[in-house]
Design a protein around this motif. Structure first.
Motif, mmCIF file in Angstrom:
data_model
loop_
_atom_site.group_PDB
_atom_site.id
_atom_site.type_symbol
_atom_site.label_atom_id
_atom_site.label_comp_id
_atom_site.label_asym_id
_atom_site.label_seq_id
_atom_site.Cartn_x
_atom_site.Cartn_y
_atom_site.Cartn_z
ATOM 1 N N PHE A 1 0.820 -1.215 0.000
ATOM 2 C CA PHE A 1 0.000 0.000 0.000
ATOM 3 C C PHE A 1 0.857 1.269 0.000
ATOM 4 O O PHE A 1 0.455 2.288 0.556
ATOM 5 C CB PHE A 1 -0.944 0.000 1.203
ATOM 6 N N TYR A 2 1.995 1.201 -0.639
ATOM 7 C CA TYR A 2 2.788 2.424 -0.758
ATOM 8 C C TYR A 2 2.174 3.310 -1.846
ATOM 9 O O TYR A 2 1.457 2.849 -2.743
ATOM 10 C CB TYR A 2 4.242 2.092 -1.094
ATOM 11 N N ARG A 3 2.488 4.577 -1.795
ATOM 12 C CA ARG A 3 1.973 5.515 -2.795
ATOM 13 C C ARG A 3 2.976 6.658 -2.946
ATOM 14 O O ARG A 3 3.156 7.470 -2.043
ATOM 15 C CB ARG A 3 0.606 6.051 -2.385
ATOM 16 N N THR A 4 3.617 6.719 -4.103
ATOM 17 C CA THR A 4 4.587 7.780 -4.372
ATOM 18 C C THR A 4 4.137 8.711 -5.485
ATOM 19 O O THR A 4 4.828 9.680 -5.794
ATOM 20 C CB THR A 4 5.944 7.168 -4.754
ATOM 21 N N GLY A 5 3.008 8.421 -6.109
ATOM 22 C CA GLY A 5 2.493 9.258 -7.189
ATOM 23 C C GLY A 5 1.214 8.670 -7.736
ATOM 24 O O GLY A 5 0.819 7.545 -7.382
ATOM 25 N N PRO A 6 0.532 9.399 -8.621
ATOM 26 C CA PRO A 6 -0.742 8.895 -9.149
ATOM 27 C C PRO A 6 -0.608 7.619 -9.959
ATOM 28 O O PRO A 6 -1.534 6.812 -10.009
ATOM 29 C CB PRO A 6 -1.246 10.069 -10.011
ATOM 30 N N ASN A 7 0.535 7.416 -10.592
ATOM 31 C CA ASN A 7 0.751 6.221 -11.402
ATOM 32 C C ASN A 7 1.781 5.279 -10.791
ATOM 33 O O ASN A 7 2.248 4.360 -11.472
ATOM 34 C CB ASN A 7 1.205 6.622 -12.809
ATOM 35 N N ASP A 8 2.146 5.513 -9.546
ATOM 36 C CA ASP A 8 3.112 4.646 -8.870
ATOM 37 C C ASP A 8 2.556 4.296 -7.494
ATOM 38 O O ASP A 8 2.832 4.962 -6.501
ATOM 39 C CB ASP A 8 4.467 5.345 -8.747
ATOM 40 N N GLN A 9 1.745 3.246 -7.452
ATOM 41 C CA GLN A 9 1.086 2.823 -6.217
ATOM 42 C C GLN A 9 1.250 1.325 -6.051
ATOM 43 O O GLN A 9 1.482 0.593 -7.017
ATOM 44 C CB GLN A 9 -0.408 3.193 -6.240
ATOM 45 N N GLY A 10 1.119 0.881 -4.802
ATOM 46 C CA GLY A 10 1.279 -0.529 -4.497
ATOM 47 C C GLY A 10 0.170 -1.381 -5.072
ATOM 48 O O GLY A 10 -0.900 -0.898 -5.457
ATOM 49 N N VAL A 11 0.432 -2.688 -5.121
ATOM 50 C CA VAL A 11 -0.541 -3.605 -5.703
ATOM 51 C C VAL A 11 -1.837 -3.635 -4.897
ATOM 52 O O VAL A 11 -2.924 -3.881 -5.442
ATOM 53 C CB VAL A 11 0.086 -5.016 -5.817
#
Length: 310
Positions: free
Chosen positions: A102-112
């Protein structure tokens, strides 16, 4: 050796009888028999042992099937010079991915995890709308012959259309990727519920309807007291088929529309040439679909008759 009992004259006068000595093993057998027999002469049931054979037949076949899959996968990886990642490398990558889903570093870079939840949200909304429309429509089509004759040609015409063929219509009408994906889920989920519910209504025994007509029951009571309990197994079958279809379609729809979702995650990993993550996504999609199917089977067996549970 035969053990005999001799009665002396003193026994008649109340003294104890004189018996010959029986072998020790014979006495043990008599004692064991006395413990296993009740006062009325009936034997107590023996406690059955653990069914190891049933356990082996339950656990071993799935393990063999999984082992066969992993073995073929390993052979394909070796024969393709590791262009297809091996099971070991894929497992190591899966450990890394699910260590922080559940990581989130950007709108198109999120955890599964976020991608799975977004896909499930779209499926829930589209499926819920399809159930709200399809189940009542199925009752009406199955109940009234005029409606059945009216809608059967339309259903026969539209049902074979691929769900993805409806996606451009959704993009044109709703002007957005997310509502278009929900629209695609709706249109592919509604047909199994309409058809199975209508078939269930049409298979209600005519004697039930004759009794309702004699008792002059209202249409509401006919639906709630007669049709609904009889149609419930068919309706739940339609729901199961619809959920399976919806989960299949959402992956393809998200590949085309983009955004957050398990389908978009697969396509994004392909653009990055990350084959390990694609294989992991395949297993994730299968496991989530299996969980949905299992949950609906449990719901169906809880609310249907015994002959449906098998």
């Amino acid at each position: 050796m035969v053990s005999a009992v001799f009665h002396s004259p003193q026994e008649a006068a109340g003294s104890e009888p004189v018996t010959s000595s029986a072998p020790q093993n014979t006495m043990k057998k008599i004692a064991i028999s006395a413990h296993s027999t009740s006062a009325t002469g009936q034997k107590y049931p023996q406690k059955p042992g653990y069914d190891w054979r049933g356990l082996v037949l339950t656990v071993l076949p799935p393990l063999l099937g999984l082992g066969l899959l992993i073995g073929i996968w390993a052979l394909v990886s070796i024969s393709t010079a590791s262009s297809i990642p091996s099971p070991t490398d894929t497992f190591k990558q899966a450990v890394v991915i699910f260590s922080d889903p559940f990581y989130r570093t950007g709108p198109n870079d999120q955890g599964v995890g976020w991608n799975i939840l977004m896909s499930l949200e779209r499926v829930a909304v589209g499926f819920g709308l399809a159930a709200a429309v399809g189940i009542p429509a199925g009752f009406a089509i199955g109940r009234f012959e005029f409606l059945s004759r009216m809608f059967n040609p339309l259903i026969s015409l539209l049902r074979p259309v691929s769900p993805l063929a409806w996606l451009p219509i959704g993009l044109l009408v709703f002007k957005g990727a997310n509502p278009a994906a929900i629209w695609t889920i709706f249109i592919c989920s509604i047909w199994p519920m309409i058809i199975n519910t209508a078939v269930g209504v049409q298979r209600v025994p005519q004697d039930y309807m004759n009794v309702a007509r004699v008792l002059n029951l209202s249409e509401w009571k006919i639906v709630t007291k007669i049709l609904f309990p009889s149609v419930l197994p068919y309706m739940l079958t339609g729901v199961r088929l619809a959920v399976g279809t919806a989960w299949l379609v959402i992956v393809a729809a998200e590949m085309l529309t983009g955004g957050v979702g398990i389908g978009f995650w697969v396509w994004d990993e392909w653009n990055n040439l990350n084959v390990k993550n694609i294989i992991i996504a395949i297993f994730v999609i299968g496991i989530v679909g299996l969980i949905l199917e299992y949950a609906l089977i449990k719901i169906a067996t809880a609310f249907t008759f015994e002959e449906v549970k098998s």
